[in-house]
Design an enzyme around this catalytic site. Structure first.
Site: not given
Length: 352
Positions: A110, A114, A172, A174-175, A210, A239
């Site tokens: 993915n 966010f 994460s 993805n940011t 996390k 994660n």
């Protein structure tokens, strides 16, 4: 798994993964999903950073980003549920498509970024949460924020009164540049701000951190040191990963975080390393690739006081929750453990 759930999963596989995910959330809202209620036993009941859990299996963040299916999830058999991530302002996330099934690998990739409705909408829903369930919130930062560290504190200040725990998510992929916050100085400053807000809550709640699975031993040692100094309540390991070793799916080259079966060994090694570094002083939550009772048990023996799953539900459905929880109870009984806590950290050596 029932025939209805089997047919339902097959139907969902025919759809775009994000559309299918939305329909799964809708099914939970409508109450047409498996709902065994609280699953517990004297062996399964445990505590995590002061939280009383009926069992140690939790739902990881990302499944219910906007806290819209709390009632259904509270009846699904989990010991605890984590929703979010929530950011101060609503944001759409990254362009679609941004979720990919890797069926051949039992995995998913993915790159949501966010996407969520923002803290005000999510706080309103959390204020009406079902009673009795243990529910936490994953804290995030807006992509365009000029002070991302402050974003985490803002979300906690708004939602803290309505949840049982909160998770600082700096892992994460993805940011852009979010993982930079895992460095010593940045992380100390961020956690300091969050813990100040926690102290001001009428009911101070556990705060977890996390982390990513792609950290080397030096970085893990640094995080363990910072976590202890900041007096956080626990570490969630881990994660999603950026590693793509051994994947067979045609989607293996998609950008984003990889979750599911290929992450199990990597995340469990990180978990065991943290258990060794912290000497059992900081509770750990194991997540990454859990799809069976045996895997949940392996995480516990590697040092986890509790475990979480998410991607396995894509392939096994919510019936998997009861299968894992009851299977874990049998494994604890087989090995002579009176409760989950007795098994924690009894086999870290395998993973070091």
């Amino acid at each position: 798994m029932s025939l209805i759930e089997t047919l339902g999963l097959k139907a969902l596989y025919r759809l775009d993964p994000e559309t299918a995910h939305g329909l799964a959330i809708r099914a939970l809202q409508m109450g047409v999903t498996p709902a065994p209620g609280p699953l517990t036993s004297p062996r399964l009941a445990t505590t995590l950073a002061g939280l009383s859990l009926p069992n140690p299996l939790g739902l990881a963040a990302g499944f219910d980003k906007n806290a819209t299916a709390l009632a259904g999830l509270a009846r699904a058999g989990f010991g605890f549920v984590e929703v979010g991530a929530a950011t101060p302002l609503p944001q759409p996330g990254n362009p679609k498509p941004r979720l990919f099934r890797l069926t051949e690998d039992g995995a998913a990739i993915n790159r949501f970024g966010f996407n969520n409705d923002g803290v005000e909408a999510i706080a309103t829903r959390l204020a009406k949460r079902p009673k009795g369930a243990v529910i936490g919130l994953n804290l995030g930062a807006n992509k365009t924020s000029e002070d991302r560290a402050a974003d985490f504190a803002r979300v906690l200040a708004r939602c803290g009164p309505h949840v049982d725990f909160a998770t600082v998510n700096v892992s994460s992929p993805n940011t852009e540049r979010l993982r930079d916050l895992q460095g010593r100085e940045a992380l100390m400053a961020l956690l300091g701000g969050v813990m100040e807000v926690r102290a001001d809550l009428a009911r101070p709640i556990p705060v977890f951190l996390k982390i990513a699975p792609d950290l080397d031993d030096a970085a893990l040692a640094e995080i363990a040191e910072v976590a202890g100094a900041a007096r956080i309540s626990g570490i969630i390991a881990t994660n999603t990963t950026l590693d793509r070793t051994g994947l067979r799916s045609p989607h293996h080259g998609e950008a984003g975080g990889l979750s599911g079966a290929p992450l199990f060994a990597r995340s469990t090694r990180v978990l065991a390393r943290l258990a060794d570094l912290t000497g059992g002083e900081i509770p750990l939550i194991g997540v990454g690739g859990v799809a069976t009772a045996e895997q949940a048990y392996a995480k516990i023996k590697a040092g986890a006081s509790a475990v979480q799953l998410y991607t396995a539900l894509v392939f096994g459905g919510l019936t998997l929750v009861k299968e894992i929880v009851t299977g874990l109870d049998h494994l604890l009984a087989r090995d002579g453990f009176a409760n989950v806590a007795e098994a924690v950290g009894t086999d870290t050596e395998t993973w070091l």
